[in-house]
Design a protein around this motif. Structure first.
Motif, PDB file in Angstrom:
ATOM      1  N   PHE A  26      34.463  40.540  53.149  1.00 19.78           N
ATOM      2  CA  PHE A  26      33.990  39.190  52.866  1.00 19.78           C
ATOM      3  C   PHE A  26      34.469  38.191  53.898  1.00 19.78           C
ATOM      4  O   PHE A  26      35.573  38.314  54.448  1.00 19.78           O
ATOM      5  N   GLY A  27      33.631  37.180  54.118  1.00 21.76           N
ATOM      6  CA  GLY A  27      34.085  36.011  54.841  1.00 21.76           C
ATOM      7  C   GLY A  27      34.923  35.150  53.912  1.00 21.76           C
ATOM      8  O   GLY A  27      35.068  35.439  52.721  1.00 21.76           O
ATOM      9  N   GLU A  28      35.453  34.071  54.464  1.00 21.98           N
ATOM     10  CA  GLU A  28      36.314  33.194  53.670  1.00 21.98           C
ATOM     11  C   GLU A  28      35.517  32.253  52.782  1.00 21.98           C
ATOM     12  O   GLU A  28      36.088  31.512  51.997  1.00 21.98           O
ATOM     13  N   GLY A  29      34.217  32.289  52.917  1.00 28.14           N
ATOM     14  CA  GLY A  29      33.391  31.467  52.050  1.00 28.14           C
ATOM     15  C   GLY A  29      33.174  30.071  52.591  1.00 28.14           C
ATOM     16  O   GLY A  29      33.955  29.556  53.398  1.00 28.14           O
TER      17      GLY A  29
END
Lengths: 115, 115
Positions: free
Chosen positions: A106-109
């Motif tokens: 996942f990316g950090e959002g």
């Protein structure tokens, strides 16, 4: 493993505007996904970003509201269109690792607040 | 469609003690993945542990272990010797080995570590 970079990290937007979130992976990946996490909630899948073709949307999400592009194996964008306060959420980009262990990275959002 | 249920919205434990987080799921598939992800306040989703359904042996990663009961469709996470850095939201997730290999997440359990 895969390192995923998202931008913007956060933004404050006005009602009725649109915002595009970019997602860059440091290696070629087969599958990329976009999730939404509403405040205090779990992750809900918006769509699977397909390279070179239209994204596959989950029930309740439509292309007109969340257009997605994936021009190559390392990059994708999600646009949140005609935003309303209900769109205030964290949007997370994710990718399936090359080892195909089922693990998503996942990316950090991107935290969007719509006023 | 697969579903994942975490029945404990919040849990707390004393530092150095052991805590178990519960997760149940529903599926008609026989081969799949199960995961526990951790999401600290930084928002970054971090994989804690992974289990393949065809493996009878429970997965272990240092202080983290699972109790995988396939027939009961149960997948609990045990954290031993809890540390302050373990404080986070924990999400249980189901991953199909077929099709798009997207993940379905549970509602999450917020874990607090008391010093």
């Amino acid at each position: 493993s895969a390192v995923i970079s998202q931008k913007p990290s956060r933004d404050i937007c006005q009602r009725g505007t649109s915002l595009t979130i970019q997602c860059q992976v440091d290696s070629q990946v087969t599958m990329m996904f976009w999730y939404r996490q509403q405040p205090g909630q779990s992750l809900t899948l918006i769509a699977t970003a397909n390279q070179g073709s239209e994204a596959t949307y989950e029930s309740g999400f439509v292309i007109d509201k969340f257009p997605i592009s994936r021009p190559n194996l390392t990059f994708s964008t999600l646009t949140v269109s005609n935003m309303s306060p209900e769109d205030s959420s964290i949007y997370l980009c994710s990718a399936l690792g090359q080892m195909n262990t089922g693990e998503l990275f996942f990316g950090e959002g991107s935290r969007l607040t719509v006023l | 469609a697969q579903t994942v249920t975490q029945s404990q919205p919040e849990m707390s434990v004393q530092e150095a003690e052991t805590v178990t987080l519960s997760c149940t799921y529903d599926t008609s598939e026989s081969d799949y993945y199960l995961f526990w992800y951790k999401q600290p306040p930084s928002r970054q989703m971090i994989l804690v542990i992974r289990q393949e359904a065809y493996k009878q042996q429970n997965a272990t990663e240092n202080r983290f272990s699972v109790n995988f009961q396939k027939a009961a469709k149960s997948f609990s996470l045990k954290i031993s010797d809890s540390q302050l850095g373990d404080a986070a939201m924990y999400f249980c997730a189901y991953g199909s080995r077929q099709g798009a290999q997207k993940l379905v997440f549970g509602q999450g359990t917020r874990l607090t570590i008391n010093p």
